[in-house]
Design a protein around this motif. Structure first.
Motif, mmCIF file in Angstrom:
data_model
loop_
_atom_site.group_PDB
_atom_site.id
_atom_site.type_symbol
_atom_site.label_atom_id
_atom_site.label_comp_id
_atom_site.label_asym_id
_atom_site.label_seq_id
_atom_site.Cartn_x
_atom_site.Cartn_y
_atom_site.Cartn_z
ATOM 1 N N GLY A 67 0.705 -1.190 0.090
ATOM 2 C CA GLY A 67 -0.122 -0.005 0.040
ATOM 3 C C GLY A 67 0.830 1.342 -0.113
ATOM 4 O O GLY A 67 1.697 1.496 0.861
ATOM 5 N N GLY A 98 -0.157 4.584 0.149
ATOM 6 C CA GLY A 98 -0.854 5.856 1.000
ATOM 7 C C GLY A 98 0.123 6.360 1.991
ATOM 8 O O GLY A 98 1.406 6.134 1.981
ATOM 9 N N GLY A 99 -0.341 7.281 2.631
ATOM 10 C CA GLY A 99 0.437 7.994 3.787
ATOM 11 C C GLY A 99 1.100 6.944 4.770
ATOM 12 O O GLY A 99 2.414 7.123 5.168
ATOM 13 N N ALA A 100 0.418 6.004 5.325
ATOM 14 C CA ALA A 100 0.964 5.221 6.119
ATOM 15 C C ALA A 100 2.093 4.402 5.602
ATOM 16 O O ALA A 100 3.162 4.037 6.324
ATOM 17 C CB ALA A 100 -0.141 4.080 6.589
ATOM 18 N N GLU A 108 2.024 -1.167 -4.602
ATOM 19 C CA GLU A 108 0.607 -0.503 -4.833
ATOM 20 C C GLU A 108 -0.052 -0.805 -5.962
ATOM 21 O O GLU A 108 0.452 -1.076 -7.033
ATOM 22 C CB GLU A 108 1.128 0.968 -5.110
ATOM 23 N N LYS A 109 -1.226 -1.456 -5.809
ATOM 24 C CA LYS A 109 -1.977 -1.704 -6.816
ATOM 25 C C LYS A 109 -2.423 -1.072 -7.730
ATOM 26 O O LYS A 109 -2.932 -1.080 -8.884
ATOM 27 C CB LYS A 109 -3.269 -2.588 -6.259
ATOM 28 N N GLY A 116 -3.469 6.763 -2.798
ATOM 29 C CA GLY A 116 -4.764 6.135 -1.847
ATOM 30 C C GLY A 116 -5.672 7.230 -1.531
ATOM 31 O O GLY A 116 -5.976 8.335 -2.094
ATOM 32 N N ASN A 117 -6.206 7.136 -0.282
ATOM 33 C CA ASN A 117 -7.280 8.148 0.185
ATOM 34 C C ASN A 117 -6.265 9.259 0.708
ATOM 35 O O ASN A 117 -6.868 10.277 0.899
ATOM 36 C CB ASN A 117 -8.111 7.558 1.310
ATOM 37 N N THR A 118 -5.274 9.329 1.243
ATOM 38 C CA THR A 118 -4.331 10.178 1.931
ATOM 39 C C THR A 118 -4.205 11.482 0.893
ATOM 40 O O THR A 118 -4.626 12.571 1.158
ATOM 41 C CB THR A 118 -2.960 9.571 1.984
ATOM 42 N N ALA A 149 -1.173 -6.958 -4.033
ATOM 43 C CA ALA A 149 -0.741 -8.106 -3.124
ATOM 44 C C ALA A 149 -2.177 -8.960 -2.984
ATOM 45 O O ALA A 149 -3.424 -8.184 -2.670
ATOM 46 C CB ALA A 149 -0.393 -7.549 -1.933
ATOM 47 N N ILE A 202 -10.091 1.275 -2.206
ATOM 48 C CA ILE A 202 -9.955 1.055 -0.856
ATOM 49 C C ILE A 202 -11.000 0.212 -0.483
ATOM 50 O O ILE A 202 -12.224 0.520 -0.029
ATOM 51 C CB ILE A 202 -10.284 2.423 -0.262
ATOM 52 N N ASP A 261 -8.765 -5.003 1.095
ATOM 53 C CA ASP A 261 -7.915 -6.193 0.644
ATOM 54 C C ASP A 261 -6.814 -6.610 1.773
ATOM 55 O O ASP A 261 -6.788 -7.827 2.109
ATOM 56 C CB ASP A 261 -6.893 -5.651 -0.345
ATOM 57 N N GLY A 283 -2.274 2.641 9.605
ATOM 58 C CA GLY A 283 -3.102 3.395 8.997
ATOM 59 C C GLY A 283 -4.682 2.844 8.944
ATOM 60 O O GLY A 283 -4.862 2.423 10.046
ATOM 61 N N GLU A 284 -5.406 3.019 8.045
ATOM 62 C CA GLU A 284 -6.558 2.979 8.197
ATOM 63 C C GLU A 284 -7.034 1.317 8.046
ATOM 64 O O GLU A 284 -8.197 0.936 8.246
ATOM 65 C CB GLU A 284 -7.419 3.546 6.830
ATOM 66 N N ILE A 327 -1.739 7.912 10.122
ATOM 67 C CA ILE A 327 -0.982 7.101 9.396
ATOM 68 C C ILE A 327 0.625 7.498 9.578
ATOM 69 O O ILE A 327 1.453 6.881 9.246
ATOM 70 C CB ILE A 327 -1.260 7.717 7.948
HETATM 71 P P1 ADP Z 1 -3.628 4.990 4.501
HETATM 72 O O1 ADP Z 1 -4.137 6.440 4.931
HETATM 73 O O2 ADP Z 1 -3.887 4.052 5.916
HETATM 74 O O3 ADP Z 1 -2.237 5.075 4.243
HETATM 75 P P2 ADP Z 1 -4.365 5.082 1.952
HETATM 76 O O4 ADP Z 1 -5.896 4.904 1.391
HETATM 77 O O5 ADP Z 1 -4.137 6.468 1.640
HETATM 78 O O6 ADP Z 1 -4.578 4.210 3.339
HETATM 79 O O7 ADP Z 1 -3.587 4.157 1.135
HETATM 80 C C1 ADP Z 1 -3.606 2.761 1.054
HETATM 81 C C2 ADP Z 1 -3.082 2.529 -0.353
HETATM 82 O O8 ADP Z 1 -3.071 0.915 -0.484
HETATM 83 C C3 ADP Z 1 -3.887 2.756 -1.711
HETATM 84 O O9 ADP Z 1 -2.872 3.417 -2.743
HETATM 85 C C4 ADP Z 1 -4.443 1.532 -2.238
HETATM 86 O O10 ADP Z 1 -4.562 1.433 -3.774
HETATM 87 C C5 ADP Z 1 -3.232 0.454 -1.975
HETATM 88 N N1 ADP Z 1 -3.977 -0.846 -1.652
HETATM 89 C C6 ADP Z 1 -4.998 -1.422 -1.219
HETATM 90 N N2 ADP Z 1 -5.013 -2.650 -1.534
HETATM 91 C C7 ADP Z 1 -3.967 -3.138 -1.960
HETATM 92 C C8 ADP Z 1 -3.276 -4.528 -2.556
HETATM 93 N N3 ADP Z 1 -3.897 -5.472 -2.475
HETATM 94 N N4 ADP Z 1 -2.056 -4.406 -3.124
HETATM 95 C C9 ADP Z 1 -1.220 -3.272 -3.175
HETATM 96 N N5 ADP Z 1 -1.959 -1.958 -2.914
HETATM 97 C C10 ADP Z 1 -3.094 -1.907 -2.278
#
Ligand code: ADP
Length: 454
Positions: A11, A13-15, A35-36, A42-44, A156, A226, A229, A420-421, A440
């Protein structure tokens, strides 16, 4: 294809990015981040960007009284006393250190501390860069400079376990199936599941939102990926889930932040032109009250005092662009504003007058609001239509204060960390606005340290 690194992060995102940078700072020689999506963030990156932390110097300059103890109490009570106190303390005690850490990595902060909607206090630090872009740019630049290998379009699917220890991840990239081995551990940072309404509904039970009161047509503020997964991958190897019935709706979809995401210098009206809730209340309070209003919607009202010369909104967006898109309505008088948004002008004027008298006396006889800014009396005036949207999922993988993922007996699962989330337990039944970015950064950093044995 097989790859190996000391630390594997799922993942971007920020975390995940905070964990990557932190792992290097704690001695890692190799980090691979999966990162998928086609881009990081991501949400960040689409968040309003507010970061709650007691900031003694800046708050003092504005005459804001605050303490870490107060941040802890408000996080716990705002979460309806459901959150884990140990995790809350870690969050609040380390929040400001995260602010200075990011600054050291090049992130620029605005001078003023605000009170983002649902924060319950004026301790929201705000970046100069728009929305959450500053966090993602700063952290990805820092981690990449240290050698972090970022694999985009790489999803992943499964954690690999050997002798009870998580030793890697099975993933699929744009043109190959990958096995990524982790010598020291895997950090799960896949975010929550608020873009997966079926999963949200599956877990709803006795929280603030239930199968009965959640509107059938509710939209989501989240990035499309989001969808939970990481929670599923963790669950598949025996991780314990916590607080899964608790979700948060934001009283504004992400494209409707408008001129300000803060509580000061604004009030909310329903379509009758009347206030209906205290604007500095918790997000769930505002959303539940909004459900009771006509069309389940409200308008945030602002005036030109908060519009800077460069016409950037508080979240760094271009106001003219928002007006052109019809997301923000601008008018030269309250009469004109009322006509443009279809609410009775007399009611809007009366509400504004009463509100301004409350600003003067710093007391709200109707709803008990406590956070005040200036009077709303300087044309042009602005209205932004808002309504609740699925925003944050408070539940997820259960962790301890070191971000070790726990099994059903509360024992750490060797080799698996989460931040993180995707995690649960910190925000209880309602997350304070501005606490997610703090979460995060604080827990992402801890995960990067713990995985390196620090
Ligand atoms: P957080 O704020 O906890 O960091 P975010 O929503 O900002 O969470 O980031 C989560 C990231 O993880 C997103 O960019 C999302 O596309 C990525 N992600 C979610 N599921 C998977 C996965 N199965 N494999 C790789 N990346 C993933």
């Amino acid at each position: 294809v097989e790859k190996t690194a000391e630390v594997v992060i799922i993942g971007g995102g920020g975390a995940g990015l905070a964990a990557a940078e932190s792992a290097y700072e704690n001695g890692a020689k190799s980090v691979i981040l999966l990162e998928k999506a086609a881009t990081l963030g991501g949400n960040t990156i689409r968040a309003g960007g507010a970061y709650n932390a007691v900031n003694p110097e800046k708050q003092k300059a504005q005459g804001i009284e605050d303490s870490i103890e107060k941040h802890i109490q408000q996080t716990y009570e705002g979460g309806h006393k459901v959150g884990n106190m140990e995790l809350i303390k870690v969050l609040c005690n380390n929040a400001y250190d995260g602010v200075t850490w990011l600054e050291g990595l090049g992130l620029q902060w605005q001078d003023k501390i605000g009170s983002v909607v649902g924060s319950m206090w004026q301790r929201s630090n705000q970046t100069v860069a728009p929305l959450g872009t500053g966090y993602i740019e700063t952290l990805s630049k820092a981690a990449t400079a240290k050698g972090c290998e970022i694999l985009l379009d790489t999803k992943a699917n499964e954690l690999i376990i050997e002798n009870g220890r998580v030793v890697g991840v099975k993933a699929e990239g744009p043109d190959s199936i990958l096995t990524v081995k982790a010598e020291k551990g895997v950090i799960m940072a896949t975010g929550g599941y608020a873009a997966n309404p079926e999963m949200v509904r599956q877990y709803l039970s006795d929280g603030v939102y239930t199968k009965d009161n959640l509107p059938a047509d509710v939209v989501s503020t989240n990035a499309p990926g989001i969808v939970g997964d990481g929670i599923k991958m963790g669950e598949a190897i025996g991780a314990q889930l916590i607080d899964m019935q608790h979700i948060q709706l934001l009283p504004m979809p992400s494209d409707r932040f408008g001129p300000s995401i803060n509580v000061e210098h604004s009030f909310f009206i329903n379509k009758e032109g009347k206030r209906f809730v205290k604007e500095d209340g918790a997000r769930d309070e505002i959303c539940l009250a909004t459900f009771e209003q006509k069309d389940g919607q409200y308008f945030m009202i602002n005036d030109s005092k908060i519009i800077p010369e460069n016409r950037k909104t508080l979240s760094g967006e271009d106001l003219n662009n928002l007006i052109e898109k019809g997301l923000v309505v601008e008018a030269n008088s309250l009469d004109e504003l009322a006509e443009k948004i279809g609410v009775p002008a007399d009611a809007l004027k009366k509400t504004t007058e009463t509100f301004n008298s409350y600003v003067a006396s710093k007391s709200d006889a109707d709803f008990g609001r406590k956070v005040w800014g200036e009077k709303i009396d300087k044309a042009p005036f602005y209205a932004t239509l808002r309504f609740p949207a699925l925003h944050h999922t408070m539940g997820g993988l259960k962790i301890n204060t070191k971000t070790e993922v726990l099994d059903k007996n509360d024992q750490p699962i060797p080799g698996l960390y989460a931040a993180g989330e995707v995690t649960g337990g910190i925000h209880g039944a309602n997350r304070l606005g501005g606490n997610a970015i703090a979460d995060i950064i604080v827990f992402g950093r801890i995960a990067g340290a713990t995985v390196m044995g620090k």
